[in-house]
Enzyme design. Structure first.
Site: not given
Ligand code: ADP
Length: 447
Positions: A116, A289, A237, A235, A294, A291, A275
């Site tokens: 990341k 992502n 969907k 977290h 879903v 790929r 995203e």
């Molecule tokens: P993962 O790969 O573990 O799913 P993500 O970076 O995609 O992690 O984040 C997953 C979720 O976490 C996001 O959809 C959101 O709900 C929350 N999140 C991530 N970063 C932030 C942020 N900077 N502020 C608020 N919520 C966050």
């Protein structure tokens, strides 16, 4: 074009890919664990190979067995679906070394986006707006405090190797920061074998909006619009829609254009999802992502384009069937993820489905690998199907969704269907007025 594709997945997505292959006249091979011998994808494929016992690490994640299955059956490409090996760079590299096409991007692109910190750096370089935060990993408390003070509290500590919402901790004030940093790092080390963490501004009421992109393999990038996946629990969907009720056409074109250009500049090939969190009219990149997702069917519903066909075309060197100007958005689509879970506690509910009846009619699509009499094995994800509804506008889509949910029957196990029947009647949902915390708050109130 490929002669034979091996599908390295199970459940609804294996069936989804199988359908695309059949339409394109491509032979199909599926691999399966002993627990999935009676699965629908095994029944419908031209050939199947049992690759091991139920635990994923011994079957669906067993790279050697899957490569052996390709060689035995003469498959010239592998579609990984989502989850399992779909974002495993080593798998993509090993297939390439065996002259088998991985239907997805290169191992190097998977590697960049799988880390990341590296992904965020790359996004920034490509002109994608990112969440303010540390430039790289943060280990030192002092440095953490300095960065947090600079961007302002609350902040979120996130794992560089993160996924599935693990290794994330929010610090509301400086007093929380030390513990948050330590726990996030320990959790990341335990979950991913990599304890690197970074700091970001914590956005308080964002929506989750993601852009479907494609690289055509010839250096061009296109976008297929956005999906709004703000309705989440832990977290994960739960409900996804396209287009987002929060964006206007100008915002859509702007963020789509930025993403398509970034994909072209990256030389990316195949399907991907960029995203964002979206708050007060601004987009903030969180991850990419590499790929199929879903929730891809909502994009298919409003564009009329089969994204798996496109993945297969691009991987075989044939490019995309459409140019950006051919991609038009028509109406509104919503997807509900139907899980074999208690609709209140979300504890898994495996067992035998005694009766399974799916809704039909105009604008209804059900992607599912289960059937009446099917026994859900306890070893895998609890997703048993997806209901995707399309209408000419959001109001029609919601009306149709309500009707479809009423028709849906799954007996013998608990499912999340009752949750969706509640949501479809909720005023906030009807107004499209929700952020990423809405569902958790709603569920807490219902308890
Ligand atoms: P993962 O790969 O573990 O799913 P993500 O970076 O995609 O992690 O984040 C997953 C979720 O976490 C996001 O959809 C959101 O709900 C929350 N999140 C991530 N970063 C932030 C942020 N900077 N502020 C608020 N919520 C966050």
């Amino acid at each position: 074009m490929f002669q034979k594709i091996l599908i390295a997945n199970r459940g609804e997505i294996a069936l989804r890919v199988l359908r695309a292959c059949k339409e394109l006249g491509i032979q199909t091979v599926v691999v399966h664990s002993t627990a999935d011998a009676d699965a629908m994808h095994v029944r419908l494929a031209d050939e199947s190979v049992c690759i091991g016992p139920p635990p994923s690490r011994d079957s669906y994640l067993n790279i050697h067995q899957i490569v052996a299955a390709c060689e035995i059956t003469g498959a010239d490409a592998v579609h990984p679906g989502y989850g399992f090996l779909s974002e495993n760079a080593k798998f993509a590299d090993i297939l390439a070394a065996h002259n088998i096409t991985f239907i997805g991007p290169t191992g190097d692109h998977i590697r960049i986006m799988g880390d990341k910190i590296e992904a965020k750096r790359t996004a920034k370089r490509l002109g994608i707006p990112v969440v303010p935060g540390s430039d790289g990993a943060v280990t030192d408390q002092k440095e953490a405090k300095r960065i947090a003070a600079e961007i302002g509290y609350p902040v979120i500590i996130k794992a560089s190797a993160g996924g599935g919402g693990r290794g994330m901790k929010v610090a509301l004030t400086e007093a929380d920061l030390e513990i948050a940093l330590q726990t996030a790092s320990t959790e990341a080390g335990a979950a991913f074998g990599d304890d690197a963490v970074y700091i970001e501004k914590y956005l308080e009421k964002p929506r989750h909006i993601e852009v479907q992109v494609f690289g055509d393999g010839f250096g061009r990038g296109v976008h297929f619009g956005e999906r709004d996946c703000s309705l989440q629990r832990r977290h994960q969907k739960v409900w996804e829609e396209a287009p987002s009720p929060a964006l206007n056409a100008e915002e859509r074109a702007r963020i789509g254009g930025i993403c398509a250009k970034a994909i072209a500049d990256l030389g990316y090939s195949g399907a991907g999802t960029i995203e964002f969190l979206y708050e007060n009219g601004e987009f903030y990149f969180i991850e990419m992502n590499t790929r199929l997702q879903v929730e891809h069917p909502v994009t298919e519903a409003i564009t009329g384009i089969d994204l798996v066909h496109e993945q297969i075309r691009v991987a075989s060197g044939g490019g995309l069937s459409v140019k950006q100007e051919d991609i038009k958005f028509n109406g509104h689509a919503i997807e509900c993820r139907i899980n074999a879970e208690d609709p209140r506690t979300f504890t898994p509910s495996p067992g035998t489905i005694t009766h399974f009846h799916t809704p039909g009619g105009l604008g209804i699509r059900v992607d599912s690998g289960v059937y009446s009499g099917y026994k859900i094995p306890p070893y895998y994800d609890s997703l048993i199907g997806k209901l995707i509804v399309h209408g000419r506008n959001r109001v029609e889509c919601m009306m149709r969704l309500r009707r479809a949910l009423d028709e849906f029957v799954v007996d013998g196990i608990k499912t999340t269907l009752p949750l969706f029947r509640d949501l479809v009647g909720n005023a906030d949902i009807a107004n499209g007025d929700y952020d990423i915390h809405w569902l958790e708050k709603y569920l807490a109130k219902e308890e």
